[in-house]
Scaffold this active site. Structure first.
Site, PDB file in Angstrom:
ATOM      1  N   HIS A   1      17.308   8.231 -50.788  1.00  0.00           N
ATOM      2  CA  HIS A   1      18.759   7.877 -50.860  1.00  0.00           C
ATOM      3  C   HIS A   1      18.986   9.452 -51.007  1.00  0.00           C
ATOM      4  O   HIS A   1      19.559   9.859 -51.461  1.00  0.00           O
ATOM      5  CB  HIS A   1      18.188   7.350 -52.428  1.00  0.00           C
ATOM      6  CG  HIS A   1      18.015   6.537 -53.331  1.00  0.00           C
ATOM      7  ND1 HIS A   1      18.808   5.179 -53.434  1.00  0.00           N
ATOM      8  CD2 HIS A   1      16.667   6.581 -53.413  1.00  0.00           C
ATOM      9  CE1 HIS A   1      18.189   3.757 -53.456  1.00  0.00           C
ATOM     10  NE2 HIS A   1      16.994   4.566 -53.804  1.00  0.00           N
TER      11      HIS A   1
ATOM     12  N   CYS B   1      16.433   2.086 -49.024  1.00  0.00           N
ATOM     13  CA  CYS B   1      15.352   1.859 -49.974  1.00  0.00           C
ATOM     14  C   CYS B   1      15.512   0.613 -50.335  1.00  0.00           C
ATOM     15  O   CYS B   1      14.908  -0.388 -49.345  1.00  0.00           O
ATOM     16  CB  CYS B   1      15.165   2.379 -51.591  1.00  0.00           C
ATOM     17  SG  CYS B   1      14.256   2.529 -52.436  1.00  0.00           S
TER      18      CYS B   1
ATOM     19  N   GLU C   1      22.411   9.052 -50.537  1.00  0.00           N
ATOM     20  CA  GLU C   1      23.883   9.132 -51.151  1.00  0.00           C
ATOM     21  C   GLU C   1      23.522   9.777 -52.659  1.00  0.00           C
ATOM     22  O   GLU C   1      24.798   9.674 -53.099  1.00  0.00           O
ATOM     23  CB  GLU C   1      24.413   7.220 -51.637  1.00  0.00           C
ATOM     24  CG  GLU C   1      23.723   6.482 -52.274  1.00  0.00           C
ATOM     25  CD  GLU C   1      22.166   6.301 -51.694  1.00  0.00           C
ATOM     26  OE1 GLU C   1      21.536   7.189 -50.902  1.00  0.00           O
ATOM     27  OE2 GLU C   1      21.419   5.637 -52.030  1.00  0.00           O
TER      28      GLU C   1
END
Ligand code: GLN
Length: 224
Positions: free
Chosen positions: A179, A88, A181
């Protein structure tokens, strides 16, 4: 001064620790048994196999790279073989062109438009199959994301959705506008580790860790 060679022998992947989702990436590396290191100063780049530039606020990370004087050490480490993955805001920083703004690192031939889906309230979740990355469908979390509008001939597109590119790579750089994560999936972290030639000591299936629930960005508020 002779630059130190960055190779993968250390097996260490760094996370740029200036602003943004540092701990979430460290947590995913840890789940795969990969050694992670926070990177905040020039010496921290020594012998990194790879570096993750996390999501956050790209204009803020851009300024901090200059204030902490680590933009040139980062570029030097990349020239010496360190692979880089930008999520991002990280993808924005790696892009060669940013609509209406100066590019920062210019390490991958893509053009990005910041905040291209709208405001923070237009953030959303989705999922997609990306055969190069995982056999299963991969959950995607977009938070005030940019769009990758186009990519040059040196860039391989990994995921295109409608009129924009959501994941892409060249030989040294991986970019995702979402994302991984912030989801249970470790598929992209395994994919990046393989790009860095770092082996995962823990062999999780991408979705096997159903108990994972690390959502620091959506903590439950206690309303009295
Ligand atoms: N909108 C942010 C920027 O332009 C990126 C958001 C993110 O990393 N989730 O930097």
């Amino acid at each position: 001064m002779v630059a130190k060679k960055n190779d993968n022998s250390s097996g260490i992947i760094g996370i740029l620790d200036l602003q943004g989702g540092v701990h979430e990436h460290l947590d995913h590396l840890h789940r795969l048994g990969i050694a992670g290191r926070k990177v905040k100063q020039a010496a921290d780049f020594d012998n990194l196999a790879g570096l993750i530039i996390p999501g956050g606020e790209s204009s803020c990370i851009f300024r901090l790279l200059n204030i902490f004087e680590i933009k040139n050490p980062l570029l030097a480490a990349c020239r010496q073989g360190m692979k880089i993955w930008g999520t991002c805001a990280g993808a924005i920083l790696l892009a060669k062109k940013v609509v209406g703004e100066n590019a920062c690192l210019g390490l991958i031939d893509i053009e990005v438009e910041r905040n291209s889906f709208g405001s923070q309230l237009d953030s959303f979740k989705s999922e997609a199959r990306i055969p190069e990355v995982d056999a299963d469908s991969i959950p995607l979390t977009f938070i005030r994301a940019p769009k990758i509008l186009n990519a040059g001939s040196t860039v391989k597109v990994l995921l295109k959705i409608g009129d924009y590119i959501a994941a892409a790579e060249n030989d040294n750089i991986l970019v995702t506008i979402f994302h991984p994560e912030l989801t249970a999936s470790t598929a992209f972290h395994r994919y990046f580790a393989a790009k860095c030639k770092v082996s995962c000591r823990i062999n999780t299936e991408s979705r096997a860790d159903e108990g994972w629930n690390y959502c620091s960005w959506t903590r439950h508020a206690r309303i009295a």
